[in-house]
Design an enzyme around this catalytic site. Structure first.
Site, mmCIF file in Angstrom:
data_model
loop_
_atom_site.group_PDB
_atom_site.id
_atom_site.type_symbol
_atom_site.label_atom_id
_atom_site.label_comp_id
_atom_site.label_asym_id
_atom_site.label_seq_id
_atom_site.Cartn_x
_atom_site.Cartn_y
_atom_site.Cartn_z
ATOM 1 N N GLN A 131 -18.293 20.886 -84.585
ATOM 2 C CA GLN A 131 -18.595 22.295 -85.387
ATOM 3 C C GLN A 131 -17.717 23.420 -85.096
ATOM 4 O OE1 GLN A 131 -22.861 23.148 -84.930
ATOM 5 N NE2 GLN A 131 -23.465 21.103 -85.835
ATOM 6 N N ASP A 169 -22.936 11.489 -83.126
ATOM 7 C CA ASP A 169 -22.678 10.249 -82.160
ATOM 8 C C ASP A 169 -22.211 8.856 -82.746
ATOM 9 O OD1 ASP A 169 -23.970 11.933 -80.685
ATOM 10 O OD2 ASP A 169 -25.931 10.620 -80.619
ATOM 11 N N ASP A 224 -24.554 19.572 -74.556
ATOM 12 C CA ASP A 224 -24.950 19.242 -75.984
ATOM 13 C C ASP A 224 -25.105 20.455 -76.911
ATOM 14 O OD1 ASP A 224 -25.204 17.283 -77.915
ATOM 15 O OD2 ASP A 224 -26.415 15.866 -76.666
#
Length: 443
Positions: free
Chosen positions: A231, A250, A155
């Site tokens: 990103q 999400d 993550d």
């Protein structure tokens, strides 16, 4: 060149339409999209070993394992929150949740004939505030290999300033509401990268590459699922450092969010092929207030875009109808096709002119080749039912075949529709008609 860079570079090969791809040492892991189950959408941090063992057993009982679903993935909140082991610097499993440790749970999952995944973060802490892996990549990769981990979701929370400062094009959160589309401007960085900027040199890319190198140094093959929320133009170079990469923030179980993710990803499908998968996030089949029609569209489009398919609902309460959607043999065969790595792509936008960026009315007509034939999808983005028509001469894969009629199968019912000269169907609100167009025929 540093030894870790040499190791990394030695595993990069040119592959199909993807310029470079990181091919696994076993020649298998990550070539096709991952299929499995993940805990986050159903349980968030309310996890323990029993929930993963139940998920594993239900994958088998429901026949989902035979359909290809093999990973049972632990998401955030599995470790002790207060810190690492003071002697080894390893992340400490929370024994109140996993009494036999993660390695004990992994053995039980492996004994079922399934694989197991773990979660961490390329920052100081995870999104839930648990220890992250930035600067501890080798220690953590070694632990996961020792524990028998098969899959890593990595993550993007709590990133320290040294990975942002001095990098003006670090890949901030895209402004999805900007009238010119995402990445035209950014919420926390208004700068736009100059032409020719090499995104693979951005600090975001370097931060994720640290884990690439750590995983490559292990004696166990671990699928690397990058979760950097789209990103730093991850789709451009993601195949050189991982097997899949998240494209957006999400997912949530409502139609507007699914339509938004679909719309965003349709402009980036050229980066998908073997060893290279745009991850449009975990499945919401069985969650929230999605209608049956919206659920079908969600699954069909995720499968056809060749995203990883990770079930995100509690399998001990899932409905038979939703199990049937998850097990659709034709959509899974397309997703897992070992001859054609590319996904479907829009051949016509429908409501809007082609190449219109619109979350409410994304592209509606898609096609793509497979061993079994050409998959064709017609999505209805309207709030009312409408008639959709698949015209063979508009579909690139069929136009090349210079035929007038084709044998067609309805992917949802499995019914052979016969030899057809084009095809029209009334499609319900937010539903998707899916066809498998096979050999040409005389009509």
């Amino acid at each position: 060149m540093h030894s870790s860079q040499l190791l990394h570079a030695s595993l990069l090969v040119s592959f199909s339409s993807v310029t470079l791809a990181l091919v696994s040492k076993d020649g298998v892991t990550g070539k096709l999209p991952a299929l499995g189950w993940n805990s986050w959408n159903a349980f968030r941090c309310d996890i323990n070993e029993d929930k993963f063992l139940t998920a594993g057993r239900k994958l088998i009982e429901l026949g989902l394992d035979k359909a290809g679903y093999q990973y049972v993935n632990i998401d955030d909140c599995w470790s002790v929150k207060t810190g690492r082991d003071p002697k080894t610097n390893r992340i400490i499993p929370d024994l109140s949740k996993f009494p036999d440790g993660i390695d004990g749970t992994a053995k039980k999952i492996h004994d079922m004939g399934l694989k197991i995944g773990i979660y961490s973060d390329a920052g100081k802490t995870t999104c839930g505030g648990y220890p992250g892996s930035l600067y501890f990549e080798d220690i953590d990769a070694e632990a996961w290999a020792e524990w028998g981990i098969d899959y890593l979701k990595y993550d993007n929370c709590d990133v320290p300033s040294e990975y942002w400062l001095g990098d003006p094009y670090h890949g901030c959160h895209p402004d999805y509401n900007h009238p010119s589309g995402p990445n035209a401007t950014c919420v926390d960085d208004p700068g736009v990268a100059p032409p020719g900027y090499d995104w693979s040199t951005s600090r975001s890319a370097l931060r994720y590459r640290r884990m690439t190198d750590a995983l490559q140094r292990q004696n166990r093959q671990i699928l690397y699922s990058i979760c950097n929320w789209g990103q730093a133009k991850i789709e451009i170079y993601g195949a050189t450092i991982g097997h899949s990469w998240r494209m957006t923030d999400d997912i949530f179980p409502w139609w507007s969010r699914i339509a938004h993710i679909l719309n965003y990803n349709t402009f980036r499908l050229n980066y998908v092929d073997f060893w290279a998968h745009n991850d449009v996030d975990m499945l919401e089949v069985g969650n929230g207030d999605l209608t049956p029609e919206e659920t079908r569209s969600h699954f069909a489009l995720w499968a056809a875009m060749k995203s990883p398919l990770l079930i995100g609902t509690s399998l001990d309460s899932i409905s038979p109808a939703n199990v049937a959607i998850l097990k659709n043999q034709y959509l899974l065969a397309f997703n897992q096709d070992d001859r054609y790595g590319a996904p479907v792509k829009p051949y016509k936008w429908g409501i809007n002119p082609d190449w219109t960026y619109n979350d409410t009315h994304p592209a509606e007509f898609y096609s793509g080749d497979s061993k079994a034939g050409t998959l064709v999808l017609m999505l209805n983005t309207l709030e009312v039912e409408t008639t959709k028509t698949a015209t063979w001469r508009e579909i690139p894969e069929l136009r090349r075949r210079s035929a007038t009629c084709f044998n067609v199968l309805d992917v949802w019912t499995g019914q052979n529709l016969g030899c057809i000269r084009n095809y029209s169907k009334v499609v319900a609100r937010h539903d998707t008609s899916v066809l498998l167009v096979r050999n040409s025929c005389a009509c």
